[in-house]
Design a protein around this motif. Structure first.
Motif, PDB file in Angstrom:
ATOM      1  N   PRO A 128      48.839  30.057  58.101  1.00  0.00           N
ATOM      2  CA  PRO A 128      47.566  29.676  57.470  1.00  0.00           C
ATOM      3  C   PRO A 128      46.803  30.902  56.988  1.00  0.00           C
ATOM      4  O   PRO A 128      46.727  31.904  57.711  1.00  0.00           O
ATOM      5  N   GLY A 129      46.284  30.849  55.790  1.00  0.00           N
ATOM      6  CA  GLY A 129      45.507  31.932  55.207  1.00  0.00           C
ATOM      7  C   GLY A 129      46.320  32.954  54.470  1.00  0.00           C
ATOM      8  O   GLY A 129      45.760  33.846  53.806  1.00  0.00           O
ATOM      9  N   PHE A 130      47.659  32.848  54.531  1.00  0.00           N
ATOM     10  CA  PHE A 130      48.495  33.834  53.855  1.00  0.00           C
ATOM     11  C   PHE A 130      48.338  33.730  52.341  1.00  0.00           C
ATOM     12  O   PHE A 130      48.384  34.733  51.630  1.00  0.00           O
ATOM     13  N   ASP A 131      48.145  32.521  51.826  1.00  0.00           N
ATOM     14  CA  ASP A 131      47.962  32.337  50.385  1.00  0.00           C
ATOM     15  C   ASP A 131      46.734  33.065  49.883  1.00  0.00           C
ATOM     16  O   ASP A 131      46.750  33.697  48.834  1.00  0.00           O
ATOM     17  N   GLN A 132      45.624  33.031  50.679  1.00  0.00           N
ATOM     18  CA  GLN A 132      44.394  33.714  50.307  1.00  0.00           C
ATOM     19  C   GLN A 132      44.587  35.234  50.343  1.00  0.00           C
ATOM     20  O   GLN A 132      44.119  35.951  49.474  1.00  0.00           O
ATOM     21  N   PHE A 133      45.347  35.670  51.336  1.00  0.00           N
ATOM     22  CA  PHE A 133      45.637  37.096  51.480  1.00  0.00           C
ATOM     23  C   PHE A 133      46.385  37.626  50.245  1.00  0.00           C
ATOM     24  O   PHE A 133      46.042  38.677  49.708  1.00  0.00           O
ATOM     25  N   VAL A 134      47.378  36.876  49.811  1.00  0.00           N
ATOM     26  CA  VAL A 134      48.148  37.303  48.641  1.00  0.00           C
ATOM     27  C   VAL A 134      47.291  37.247  47.381  1.00  0.00           C
ATOM     28  O   VAL A 134      47.347  38.135  46.518  1.00  0.00           O
ATOM     29  N   GLN A 135      46.463  36.193  47.256  1.00  0.00           N
ATOM     30  CA  GLN A 135      45.618  36.028  46.086  1.00  0.00           C
ATOM     31  C   GLN A 135      44.682  37.211  45.915  1.00  0.00           C
ATOM     32  O   GLN A 135      44.465  37.690  44.798  1.00  0.00           O
ATOM     33  N   GLU A 136      44.124  37.765  47.058  1.00  0.00           N
ATOM     34  CA  GLU A 136      43.182  38.884  46.972  1.00  0.00           C
ATOM     35  C   GLU A 136      43.859  40.167  46.549  1.00  0.00           C
ATOM     36  O   GLU A 136      43.212  41.088  46.068  1.00  0.00           O
ATOM     37  N   ARG A 137      45.146  40.243  46.741  1.00  0.00           N
ATOM     38  CA  ARG A 137      45.878  41.462  46.416  1.00  0.00           C
ATOM     39  C   ARG A 137      46.682  41.351  45.106  1.00  0.00           C
ATOM     40  O   ARG A 137      47.419  42.258  44.753  1.00  0.00           O
ATOM     41  N   LEU A 138      46.549  40.230  44.387  1.00  0.00           N
ATOM     42  CA  LEU A 138      47.327  40.030  43.157  1.00  0.00           C
ATOM     43  C   LEU A 138      47.016  41.065  42.088  1.00  0.00           C
ATOM     44  O   LEU A 138      47.907  41.560  41.398  1.00  0.00           O
ATOM     45  N   LYS A 139      45.704  41.411  41.945  1.00  0.00           N
ATOM     46  CA  LYS A 139      45.325  42.367  40.909  1.00  0.00           C
ATOM     47  C   LYS A 139      45.971  43.716  41.154  1.00  0.00           C
ATOM     48  O   LYS A 139      46.504  44.348  40.235  1.00  0.00           O
ATOM     49  N   GLY A 140      45.953  44.147  42.421  1.00  0.00           N
ATOM     50  CA  GLY A 140      46.583  45.423  42.758  1.00  0.00           C
ATOM     51  C   GLY A 140      48.087  45.371  42.547  1.00  0.00           C
ATOM     52  O   GLY A 140      48.683  46.344  42.060  1.00  0.00           O
ATOM     53  N   PHE A 172      49.619  43.580  40.401  1.00  0.00           N
ATOM     54  CA  PHE A 172      49.881  43.573  38.965  1.00  0.00           C
ATOM     55  C   PHE A 172      49.764  44.972  38.373  1.00  0.00           C
ATOM     56  O   PHE A 172      50.571  45.391  37.539  1.00  0.00           O
ATOM     57  N   LEU A 173      48.743  45.763  38.842  1.00  0.00           N
ATOM     58  CA  LEU A 173      48.587  47.143  38.377  1.00  0.00           C
ATOM     59  C   LEU A 173      49.783  47.982  38.798  1.00  0.00           C
ATOM     60  O   LEU A 173      50.290  48.805  38.030  1.00  0.00           O
ATOM     61  N   LYS A 185      52.479  49.908  36.384  1.00  0.00           N
ATOM     62  CA  LYS A 185      52.667  51.348  36.562  1.00  0.00           C
ATOM     63  C   LYS A 185      54.147  51.653  36.684  1.00  0.00           C
ATOM     64  O   LYS A 185      54.634  52.648  36.112  1.00  0.00           O
ATOM     65  N   ASP A 186      54.862  50.847  37.410  1.00  0.00           N
ATOM     66  CA  ASP A 186      56.283  51.062  37.579  1.00  0.00           C
ATOM     67  C   ASP A 186      57.026  50.880  36.249  1.00  0.00           C
ATOM     68  O   ASP A 186      58.070  51.510  36.018  1.00  0.00           O
ATOM     69  N   ARG A 187      56.501  50.019  35.375  1.00  0.00           N
ATOM     70  CA  ARG A 187      57.125  49.768  34.065  1.00  0.00           C
ATOM     71  C   ARG A 187      56.741  50.821  33.051  1.00  0.00           C
ATOM     72  O   ARG A 187      57.263  50.864  31.945  1.00  0.00           O
ATOM     73  N   GLY A 188      55.777  51.659  33.402  1.00  0.00           N
ATOM     74  CA  GLY A 188      55.322  52.692  32.502  1.00  0.00           C
ATOM     75  C   GLY A 188      54.384  52.160  31.453  1.00  0.00           C
ATOM     76  O   GLY A 188      54.232  52.758  30.386  1.00  0.00           O
ATOM     77  N   ALA A 189      53.743  51.005  31.747  1.00  0.00           N
ATOM     78  CA  ALA A 189      52.841  50.387  30.782  1.00  0.00           C
ATOM     79  C   ALA A 189      51.499  51.092  30.787  1.00  0.00           C
ATOM     80  O   ALA A 189      51.081  51.640  31.806  1.00  0.00           O
TER      81      ALA A 189
END
Length: 333
Positions: A310-322, A324-325, A329-333
């Motif tokens: 329980p709550g793991f979905d919220q944990f992942v959602q808060e870290r999605l932006k990071g 994605f960045l 970065k790994d793609r060199g974008a």
């Protein structure tokens, strides 16, 4: 005096000469003139009048034979169908009714045929296919008018007769028009055959282009269905599964209903929207992680197990932006 009498007796008899001349000629319409002895002038006039009447009747008979106005009786086995069909099929019930009518009252209306253009001794029907079929079933000779016709004259006679008798449905007339066009007949001939104008002919040909022949055959003649309904069906078929409709109309239960009812069923089936196929889903369970990944051709869905973590979905959602960045970065974008 004796010499005068001899001359009078030796003179030729005009009436006898006329009779001999007529006898030596070919008899006209069965008339064979008889020799006559001296007769009053009135009798001669009457005889000449009869000859004139016979000659006129013979001339009229020859004229009728030349123009095909005389009705003759032919063996149905010597008669072939028209080179272009104007019917889907002869309805068995209608044929049975016509057979009974001809048995009871005889064939009242003759058919029109022409000498077969390719086979000597045979004929080809311009119109009267049902009457021909009925006489074949009864086993009697068919009453017919024989007339020399070109291909164009035959199809015009065929179409005009059926239009006058109003026993062809709209779709049969449209098929007839299409078949004539396929045989390279001009629009003027087709319009004359069907008794329609250019706009009406164009709509007929549109219907045939929109409604496949296999579907027309599955529906049948549909005698009560007119132009507007056929055009409507053609428009609806653009997004319909035609093969499925044909299959349903060809089933045993559909063959038991009338042709008009099969048209209505086809219209309903063409109106139904085909459900879009559900995308294929590939499910993946990550080892040791309470997440199910569902992948399709257009994306992926993460399903978190709320009971196990329980709550793991919220944990992942808060870290999605990071995440994605970091991904960019790994793609060199």
């Amino acid at each position: 005096m004796a010499r005068k009498n001899l001359i009078e007796i030796s003179a030729p008899n005009p009436e006898r000469m006329d009779a001999v001349a007529l006898r030596d000629n070919r008899p006209i319409a069965g008339f064979v003139p008889q020799e006559r002895s001296a007769a009053p002038v009135g009798g001669i006039t009457k005889t000449l009048g009869n000859i004139t009447e016979k000659m006129e009747r013979a001339s009229e008979l020859e004229r009728q034979l030349a123009t095909g106005q005389t009705i003759v009786e032919l063996d149905p086995g010597l008669i072939d169908a028209s080179f272009v069909s104007d019917r889907l099929a002869i309805d068995p019930a209608e044929l049975a009714q016509l057979v009974e009518q001809i048995r009871e009252h005889g064939q009242q209306v003759p058919i029109l045929v022409r000498p077969h253009p390719e086979t000597r001794g045979r004929y080809q029907v311009a119109y009267g296919h049902r009457r021909l079929a009925a006489t074949r079933e009864i086993g009697i000779r068919v009453r017919a008018v024989v007339r020399d016709l070109t291909d164009g004259q035959l199809v015009v006679s065929q179409g005009q007769e059926n239009s006058a008798r109003t026993n062809l449905s709209y779709i049969e007339r449209a098929l007839f028009a299409s078949r004539l066009e396929e045989r390279s007949f001009g629009r003027d001939v087709i319009m004359a055959a069907l008794g329609v104008d250019k706009a009406a002919l164009s709509r007929m040909l549109i219907v045939i282009r929109q409604v496949p022949l296999e579907l027309v055959n599955a529906i049948g003649a549909a005698p009560d269905i007119g132009r507007r309904r056929w055009l409507e069906l053609g428009e609806r078929l653009e997004k319909a599964d035609v093969e499925k409709i044909v299959a349903e109309l060809s089933a045993d239960d559909a063959r038991k209903i009338s042709s008009d009812e099969r048209f209505q069923r086809a219209l309903v089936l063409a109106t139904k929207k085909t459900a879009a196929p559900k995308p294929a889903v590939a499910k993946t369970q990550l080892s040791g992680v309470p997440v199910m990944i569902k992948k399709t051709a257009s994306g992926a869905t993460f399903v978190f197990d709320g009971k196990t973590a329980p709550g793991f979905d919220q944990f992942v959602q808060e870290r999605l932006k990071g995440l994605f960045l970091e991904f960019n970065k790994d793609r060199g974008a």
